[in-house]
Design an enzyme around this catalytic site. Sequence first.
Site, PDB file in Angstrom:
ATOM      1  N   ASP A 107       0.878  -1.180   0.000  1.00 33.16           N
ATOM      2  CA  ASP A 107       0.000   0.000   0.000  1.00 33.16           C
ATOM      3  C   ASP A 107       0.911   1.225   0.000  1.00 33.16           C
ATOM      4  O   ASP A 107       2.127   1.109   0.194  1.00 33.16           O
ATOM      5  CB  ASP A 107      -0.898  -0.010   1.257  1.00 33.16           C
ATOM      6  CG  ASP A 107      -1.875   1.174   1.299  1.00 33.16           C
ATOM      7  OD1 ASP A 107      -2.255   1.690   0.231  1.00 33.16           O
ATOM      8  OD2 ASP A 107      -2.249   1.608   2.409  1.00 33.16           O
ATOM      9  N   SER A 108       0.309   2.408  -0.155  1.00 33.44           N
ATOM     10  CA  SER A 108       1.096   3.645  -0.085  1.00 33.44           C
ATOM     11  C   SER A 108       1.676   3.835   1.313  1.00 33.44           C
ATOM     12  O   SER A 108       2.703   4.483   1.477  1.00 33.44           O
ATOM     13  CB  SER A 108       0.199   4.836  -0.412  1.00 33.44           C
ATOM     14  OG  SER A 108      -0.894   4.859   0.501  1.00 33.44           O
ATOM     15  N   CYS A 136      -4.477  -1.608  -1.766  1.00 34.22           N
ATOM     16  CA  CYS A 136      -4.661  -0.169  -1.942  1.00 34.22           C
ATOM     17  C   CYS A 136      -5.626   0.057  -3.097  1.00 34.22           C
ATOM     18  O   CYS A 136      -5.340  -0.327  -4.241  1.00 34.22           O
ATOM     19  CB  CYS A 136      -3.304   0.469  -2.256  1.00 34.22           C
ATOM     20  SG  CYS A 136      -3.396   2.221  -2.642  1.00 34.22           S
ATOM     21  N   GLU A 168      -3.212  10.405   5.362  1.00 38.71           N
ATOM     22  CA  GLU A 168      -1.981  10.896   6.022  1.00 38.71           C
ATOM     23  C   GLU A 168      -2.248  11.261   7.477  1.00 38.71           C
ATOM     24  O   GLU A 168      -1.446  10.975   8.356  1.00 38.71           O
ATOM     25  CB  GLU A 168      -1.423  12.168   5.362  1.00 38.71           C
ATOM     26  CG  GLU A 168      -1.186  12.109   3.904  1.00 38.71           C
ATOM     27  CD  GLU A 168      -2.371  12.707   3.158  1.00 38.71           C
ATOM     28  OE1 GLU A 168      -3.391  12.015   3.053  1.00 38.71           O
ATOM     29  OE2 GLU A 168      -2.261  13.850   2.687  1.00 38.71           O
ATOM     30  N   CYS A 190     -11.039   3.072   0.795  1.00 41.14           N
ATOM     31  CA  CYS A 190      -9.602   3.284   1.000  1.00 41.14           C
ATOM     32  C   CYS A 190      -9.209   2.440   2.199  1.00 41.14           C
ATOM     33  O   CYS A 190      -9.936   2.414   3.201  1.00 41.14           O
ATOM     34  CB  CYS A 190      -9.317   4.758   1.265  1.00 41.14           C
ATOM     35  SG  CYS A 190      -7.636   5.086   1.869  1.00 41.14           S
ATOM     36  N   HIS A 239      -7.106   2.780   4.423  1.00 44.44           N
ATOM     37  CA  HIS A 239      -6.828   3.481   5.681  1.00 44.44           C
ATOM     38  C   HIS A 239      -8.100   3.683   6.520  1.00 44.44           C
ATOM     39  O   HIS A 239      -8.013   3.866   7.725  1.00 44.44           O
ATOM     40  CB  HIS A 239      -6.215   4.861   5.416  1.00 44.44           C
ATOM     41  CG  HIS A 239      -4.753   4.825   5.080  1.00 44.44           C
ATOM     42  ND1 HIS A 239      -4.284   4.478   3.836  1.00 44.44           N
ATOM     43  CD2 HIS A 239      -3.664   5.092   5.835  1.00 44.44           C
ATOM     44  CE1 HIS A 239      -2.958   4.547   3.827  1.00 44.44           C
ATOM     45  NE2 HIS A 239      -2.555   4.912   5.040  1.00 44.44           N
TER      46      HIS A 239
HETATM   47  N1  DGL Z   1      -4.791   3.253   1.306  1.00 46.70           N
HETATM   48  C1  DGL Z   1      -4.902   3.748  -0.024  1.00 46.70           C
HETATM   49  C2  DGL Z   1      -6.171   3.271  -0.725  1.00 46.70           C
HETATM   50  O1  DGL Z   1      -6.736   2.257  -0.371  1.00 46.70           O
HETATM   51  C3  DGL Z   1      -4.762   5.216  -0.288  1.00 46.70           C
HETATM   52  C4  DGL Z   1      -4.146   6.180   0.621  1.00 46.70           C
HETATM   53  C5  DGL Z   1      -3.354   7.201  -0.162  1.00 46.70           C
HETATM   54  O2  DGL Z   1      -3.910   8.216  -0.606  1.00 46.70           O
HETATM   55  O3  DGL Z   1      -2.181   6.926  -0.347  1.00 46.70           O
HETATM   56  O4  DGL Z   1      -6.616   3.893  -1.672  1.00 46.70           O
END
Ligand code: DGL
Length: 263
Positions: free
Chosen positions: A13-14, A76, A151, A186, A188
């Site tokens: 993931d990021s 992600c 973030e 997402c 996160h």
């Molecule tokens: N966790 C990532 C997702 O599922 C994105 C978070 C980011 O913007 O890097 O899209």
Amino acid sequence: MSIVSQKPIGVFDSGLGGLTVLESLRARLPDEDFIYFSDARHLPYGDKPEPFIRTRAQQIAAVLAECGCKAIVVACNTATAAAAEGIRAQIVIPVVALEPAIKPAATLTRNGILGVLATTHTLASRRFAQLVKTHAAGTTVIVQACPGLAEAIESEGPKSAKVETLLDAYVRPLASANADVVVLGCTHYPWVKAGIARRLLPETTVVDTGEAVARQLERRLKEENLLGGRGQLRFATSGDALQVGATLARLCGIFAPVESWAI
Ligand code: DGL
């Protein structure tokens, strides 16, 4: 058990959002070995140009494959939207990619109004438009991009004042629109599922993708006769390994060494 089935599964993931997916993967497949890669140097992906995300995601997948991974999970939504097809075209091992759970959400809604929280990139992608067209044609889909949220969850913590302010701004419009199902698009966002649910109407269903991805990975591993491992876990990052280790401990109570990878 073959030698290949003993190899790890690469998950990336990021940042550390993909850990919400990894948790479901490990719950369903406790004997598998995993390498989790956090592209912390480039967090967030969500507001970056598509070619950048595509190149990064393809580079990371290639490195995980070169490291001997037997399968890859793109944990992600943003990377899936930009790069899933490219990754599948470039490597031969199974690739499981996750995307917003529009299909189950469309079956769960009673009033036909779905809300989707995701990154700017995911919501603007062709893949997302196709997903809605295919699975939610008869419903009203209210999309809400959440710049800054991923973030803030990592840097300030899921219960921080900054996250609370962002949730007010991003979640309240879905409640006002009467969405009775909200998709966490997402990886996160499951960290703040309780805060999201609190801002929605009481009967709203909040859907994420972790378990569906775990089932899909299990199915693919079985098909390829690749189940096996010792339940081990490794972490790596393109960012500051100490800082990523500290966030890992703070967010999920995992105290583990984090390797520094120059990707
Ligand atoms: N966790 C990532 C997702 O599922 C994105 C978070 C980011 O913007 O890097 O899209």
